[in-house]
Every structure is written in structure tokens, then in C-alpha cells.
Design a protein around this motif. Sequence first.
Motif, PDB file in Angstrom:
ATOM      1  N   ASP A  72       0.826  -1.205   0.000  1.00  0.00           N
ATOM      2  CA  ASP A  72       0.000   0.000   0.000  1.00  0.00           C
ATOM      3  C   ASP A  72       0.862   1.257   0.000  1.00  0.00           C
ATOM      4  OD1 ASP A  72      -2.753   1.189   0.308  1.00  0.00           O
ATOM      5  OD2 ASP A  72      -1.837   1.985   2.140  1.00  0.00           O
ATOM      6  N   MET A  73       1.943   1.252   0.788  1.00  0.00           N
ATOM      7  CA  MET A  73       2.842   2.396   0.854  1.00  0.00           C
ATOM      8  C   MET A  73       3.496   2.661  -0.498  1.00  0.00           C
ATOM      9  SD  MET A  73       6.341   2.787   3.123  1.00  0.00           S
ATOM     10  CE  MET A  73       7.011   1.294   2.384  1.00  0.00           C
ATOM     11  N   ILE A  74       4.017   1.613  -1.127  1.00  0.00           N
ATOM     12  CA  ILE A  74       4.710   1.772  -2.404  1.00  0.00           C
ATOM     13  C   ILE A  74       3.748   2.216  -3.496  1.00  0.00           C
ATOM     14  CG2 ILE A  74       5.942   0.533  -4.217  1.00  0.00           C
ATOM     15  CD1 ILE A  74       7.144  -1.251  -2.037  1.00  0.00           C
ATOM     16  N   ARG A  75       2.593   1.571  -3.561  1.00  0.00           N
ATOM     17  CA  ARG A  75       1.633   1.856  -4.631  1.00  0.00           C
ATOM     18  C   ARG A  75       1.097   3.278  -4.547  1.00  0.00           C
ATOM     19  NH1 ARG A  75      -3.594   1.425  -4.452  1.00  0.00           N
ATOM     20  NH2 ARG A  75      -3.531   0.170  -2.539  1.00  0.00           N
ATOM     21  N   LYS A  76       0.760   3.726  -3.342  1.00  0.00           N
ATOM     22  CA  LYS A  76       0.179   5.058  -3.181  1.00  0.00           C
ATOM     23  C   LYS A  76       1.152   6.172  -3.522  1.00  0.00           C
ATOM     24  CE  LYS A  76      -3.509   4.188   0.170  1.00  0.00           C
ATOM     25  NZ  LYS A  76      -4.023   4.456   1.549  1.00  0.00           N
ATOM     26  N   GLU A  77       2.449   5.942  -3.278  1.00  0.00           N
ATOM     27  CA  GLU A  77       3.438   6.995  -3.498  1.00  0.00           C
ATOM     28  C   GLU A  77       4.118   6.903  -4.860  1.00  0.00           C
ATOM     29  OE1 GLU A  77       6.206   7.353  -0.286  1.00  0.00           O
ATOM     30  OE2 GLU A  77       4.657   7.183   1.261  1.00  0.00           O
ATOM     31  N   SER A  78       3.714   5.921  -5.687  1.00  0.00           N
ATOM     32  CA  SER A  78       4.330   5.772  -7.006  1.00  0.00           C
ATOM     33  C   SER A  78       3.690   6.727  -8.010  1.00  0.00           C
ATOM     34  CB  SER A  78       4.191   4.328  -7.499  1.00  0.00           C
ATOM     35  OG  SER A  78       2.832   4.038  -7.785  1.00  0.00           O
ATOM     36  N   ILE A  79       4.401   6.979  -9.093  1.00  0.00           N
ATOM     37  CA  ILE A  79       3.906   7.851 -10.154  1.00  0.00           C
ATOM     38  C   ILE A  79       3.460   6.981 -11.327  1.00  0.00           C
ATOM     39  CG2 ILE A  79       4.504   9.695 -11.768  1.00  0.00           C
ATOM     40  CD1 ILE A  79       6.597  10.627  -9.756  1.00  0.00           C
ATOM     41  N   ASN A  80       2.214   7.118 -11.714  1.00  0.00           N
ATOM     42  CA  ASN A  80       1.660   6.362 -12.847  1.00  0.00           C
ATOM     43  C   ASN A  80       1.798   4.855 -12.672  1.00  0.00           C
ATOM     44  OD1 ASN A  80       1.012   8.805 -14.181  1.00  0.00           O
ATOM     45  ND2 ASN A  80       3.095   8.924 -15.032  1.00  0.00           N
ATOM     46  N   ASP A  81       1.788   4.410 -11.431  1.00  0.00           N
ATOM     47  CA  ASP A  81       1.854   2.975 -11.135  1.00  0.00           C
ATOM     48  C   ASP A  81       3.107   2.312 -11.714  1.00  0.00           C
ATOM     49  OD1 ASP A  81       0.611   0.855  -9.735  1.00  0.00           O
ATOM     50  OD2 ASP A  81      -0.052  -0.044 -11.628  1.00  0.00           O
TER      51      ASP A  81
ATOM     52  N   LEU B 160      19.006  -4.544 -11.104  1.00  0.00           N
ATOM     53  CA  LEU B 160      17.749  -4.611 -10.369  1.00  0.00           C
ATOM     54  C   LEU B 160      16.583  -4.003 -11.139  1.00  0.00           C
ATOM     55  CD1 LEU B 160      19.021  -3.672  -6.801  1.00  0.00           C
ATOM     56  CD2 LEU B 160      18.939  -5.905  -7.916  1.00  0.00           C
ATOM     57  N   ASN B 161      16.857  -3.511 -12.345  1.00  0.00           N
ATOM     58  CA  ASN B 161      15.781  -2.962 -13.165  1.00  0.00           C
ATOM     59  C   ASN B 161      15.752  -3.732 -14.480  1.00  0.00           C
ATOM     60  OD1 ASN B 161      13.931  -1.506 -14.620  1.00  0.00           O
ATOM     61  ND2 ASN B 161      14.747   0.497 -14.044  1.00  0.00           N
ATOM     62  N   THR B 162      14.799  -4.633 -14.596  1.00  0.00           N
ATOM     63  CA  THR B 162      14.723  -5.496 -15.773  1.00  0.00           C
ATOM     64  C   THR B 162      13.715  -4.983 -16.795  1.00  0.00           C
ATOM     65  OG1 THR B 162      13.038  -6.863 -14.693  1.00  0.00           O
ATOM     66  CG2 THR B 162      15.346  -7.517 -14.424  1.00  0.00           C
ATOM     67  N   SER B 163      13.358  -3.704 -16.698  1.00  0.00           N
ATOM     68  CA  SER B 163      12.328  -3.143 -17.585  1.00  0.00           C
ATOM     69  C   SER B 163      12.911  -2.594 -18.875  1.00  0.00           C
ATOM     70  CB  SER B 163      11.570  -2.046 -16.848  1.00  0.00           C
ATOM     71  OG  SER B 163      12.468  -1.041 -16.398  1.00  0.00           O
ATOM     72  N   GLY B 164      14.138  -2.998 -19.215  1.00  0.00           N
ATOM     73  CA  GLY B 164      14.751  -2.530 -20.457  1.00  0.00           C
ATOM     74  C   GLY B 164      15.218  -1.095 -20.339  1.00  0.00           C
ATOM     75  N   THR B 165      14.903  -0.282 -21.319  1.00  0.00           N
ATOM     76  CA  THR B 165      15.346   1.114 -21.325  1.00  0.00           C
ATOM     77  C   THR B 165      14.466   1.992 -20.444  1.00  0.00           C
ATOM     78  OG1 THR B 165      14.019   1.548 -23.291  1.00  0.00           O
ATOM     79  CG2 THR B 165      16.313   0.898 -23.637  1.00  0.00           C
ATOM     80  N   LYS B 166      13.311   1.498 -20.102  1.00  0.00           N
ATOM     81  CA  LYS B 166      12.387   2.285 -19.294  1.00  0.00           C
ATOM     82  C   LYS B 166      12.817   2.265 -17.831  1.00  0.00           C
ATOM     83  CE  LYS B 166       7.449   2.775 -18.306  1.00  0.00           C
ATOM     84  NZ  LYS B 166       6.108   2.194 -18.515  1.00  0.00           N
ATOM     85  N   GLN B 167      13.053   3.438 -17.253  1.00  0.00           N
ATOM     86  CA  GLN B 167      13.512   3.525 -15.868  1.00  0.00           C
ATOM     87  C   GLN B 167      12.306   3.654 -14.928  1.00  0.00           C
ATOM     88  OE1 GLN B 167      16.873   3.307 -15.571  1.00  0.00           O
ATOM     89  NE2 GLN B 167      16.628   2.968 -13.393  1.00  0.00           N
ATOM     90  N   GLN B 168      12.128   2.676 -14.068  1.00  0.00           N
ATOM     91  CA  GLN B 168      11.019   2.704 -13.136  1.00  0.00           C
ATOM     92  C   GLN B 168      11.537   2.775 -11.700  1.00  0.00           C
ATOM     93  OE1 GLN B 168       7.480   0.267 -13.922  1.00  0.00           O
ATOM     94  NE2 GLN B 168       8.609  -0.712 -15.577  1.00  0.00           N
ATOM     95  N   GLU B 169      10.642   3.153 -10.799  1.00  0.00           N
ATOM     96  CA  GLU B 169      10.989   3.240  -9.376  1.00  0.00           C
ATOM     97  C   GLU B 169      11.199   1.842  -8.812  1.00  0.00           C
ATOM     98  OE1 GLU B 169       8.146   3.525  -5.652  1.00  0.00           O
ATOM     99  OE2 GLU B 169       8.203   5.429  -6.737  1.00  0.00           O
ATOM    100  N   VAL B 170      12.395   1.617  -8.278  1.00  0.00           N
ATOM    101  CA  VAL B 170      12.714   0.314  -7.703  1.00  0.00           C
ATOM    102  C   VAL B 170      12.708   0.406  -6.185  1.00  0.00           C
ATOM    103  CG1 VAL B 170      14.446  -1.520  -7.526  1.00  0.00           C
ATOM    104  CG2 VAL B 170      14.096  -0.332  -9.709  1.00  0.00           C
ATOM    105  N   ASN B 171      12.134  -0.595  -5.540  1.00  0.00           N
ATOM    106  CA  ASN B 171      12.124  -0.685  -4.081  1.00  0.00           C
ATOM    107  C   ASN B 171      12.785  -1.997  -3.677  1.00  0.00           C
ATOM    108  OD1 ASN B 171       9.987   1.598  -3.176  1.00  0.00           O
ATOM    109  ND2 ASN B 171       9.293   0.618  -5.069  1.00  0.00           N
TER     110      ASN B 171
END
Length: 333
Positions: free
Chosen positions: A57-66, A167-178
Motif C-alpha cells: 500500500d505504501m509503495i503503490r500510493k506513493e508511485s507515479i503512474n503505477d 535490479l531494473n529489468t524493464s529494459g530502457t524504461k527507468q522505473q521506481e525500484v524498491n
Amino acid sequence: MAEDGRSRRPRRIILIRHGESEGNVDSKKYCDIADPRIRLTEAGAQQAKQCGEKIQDMIRKESINDEWLVYFYVSPYNRTLCTLKEIGRAFENEKKHIIGVREEPRIREQDFGNFQEMHKITAVKKERQRFGRFFYRFPEGESAADVFDRVTSFLESLWRDIDMNRLNTSGTKQQEVNLVIVSHGVTMRVFLMRWFKWTVEQFENLRNPKNCEIRVMQQGEGGEYSLLVHHTREELEEWGLNDDMIKDQERRKYGKRERWINDECVDHWPWSGFQFFDTYKETVCTNKELEQREEEKMTKDEECYFMVNGNGHDIELDNSETPLDVGSTHPVE
């Protein structure tokens, strides 16, 4: 670190102590069950499930665009693996956000020796009380200083993973990692000590986390990790952080640590340079004074070593989690 290394850093590093275990409820379990095989209780499993819901809940609520990701590290002990399994139930509908789980032996529990013998419990804990929790090595086991060494090794590996963007397997797209690290009370305190460069004395004043209690290190405005982004000052005081340690967390939250003293760049350690001498000189004593203080401390330890609760059972005044703790799920305050 690579030029864009700061952008690769996890937004949060979340430390979790395992849920209530059979050993927390009944210390006699350690007499015939190996520490790594101690299981969770039903209450511990429920604690872990609720902890997972809280974190998700903490991570999801504070993320940008999920756009968020979670990577788990877990101690290989039964109670931590089961804790992670229950935490995972909160992410059943968010599986696309889980990018990895790694079992990591270096974040295991402090080794207190093999099977415990009840008649030795009092003598061993009393000896540690007098010797000091950080440097005392359990017979056939480890000291907290030994745990410090392997946690240091783990952190070096962790930073290489971050630097290589593993730790980021999303390719070129940089996402928030926890990062979520499921471990043990002593190991969590040593992790924080190593990360924030706390002293041995400061470590020994820390309270042990309760079962499934969390410590959230989150990036502040200057990109540094601080406990005060998610937690309150009151919580830090309850955990045993003193004023200097809390001020350090405030600096990390609001700006770059390099600009601490008259806008001049100094070492990251709060007591660097002449600050160390100004701080440490208050405890400098002659040999005679040191002997007197040690004698007074030992006398005080003898007097305060045990307290009796309402049921007439002895409960040790001890801040650390060990299989030798008698009849309590968390330290007596």
C-alpha cells in the motif's frame, strides 16, 4: 559509480524483521531444533501478511503512474523465508511489479552456536552483558562484529548490482525500484550501523525491532537515504537513536550531506575532523578513572541484570534478539 548511477538507486530500501517464531514464544525450542529450522507461529504468519499489505500500500500510493518495481532479498532461515511467502500474498494481483527474489546467506541471523543448553543461558548472557554486545562472540558462534563484516560484503555486492542496473529489468524504461530485505533483528541493526556509519556505542543503545517491524530508508531531497522521510522523529527516538544520529537523518532528508559545516565539504561521518576530538574528549579518562568507571558499570549491571515480572519469571534487560532470550517475543523496555 556510473554517470547515471544516482538515478538507478532504489527509491527505498525496506528492512523487515521476520514474524513471530516458535523460538520467540518458547526459547526451549533451540535446545533440539537448529536455529535455521525454527518456524513461524500462526500469529507470525498473520503478522507477515499484514506487513506485506502495509508495504504494498505504501509503495503503490506513493508511485507515479503505477510505475514501481520490487526486488526482494531474504535470509535463508525458515522463519524469514516463510515471512516472505506471507508478505508475497499482498502482491498476488501485482505480480508484474515483482522483478526478483534472491536468497542471501550474508543477511542471516547472528550465529549463537549450535543447539542451546538451557543451563548455560544465564551465564552466557550475563557474560555478554559485561563484555559488550557488539564484540562478544558466542561460544561456537558469532559476535555482532562478525555480522558487521558479512553485511559489509553484502552491501558491496548490492551496490555493484545497482551500478550495473541489474535490479531494473524493464529494459530502457527507468522505473521506481524498491528493495525489500527480510532478515533478523541483529542483522537489521548492523545493516543500519554500517550504512549510516554509527559507532559501536550507538549500536549498543539501539532497541531491537519487534516481529515484522520495518525500517524504511528512503531517498530525500538531495538523493541521500534517510529514515526520517518515512518515519517520525518520535519513532527514531523510540528505536534508540540519539540527538546526533537524528540530526544526521535530518541532513540526509533535506539536502546533500557534503555541505554540513560552513558550506565546506567534509567527510560523510558526522564526527569527522576536529569534531571527533571535540566529541570524544568528554569520555577520555586516566587509567585509574577508567578502572573506577568499569567497576561501577559492572556493579550496576549486576544489580540491574534481572527484573521480575508479574508472573515471577526472570526477564533479562537486553536489547538484542537472540535464541537465548527467555520468554519474550521482543526486548523488555
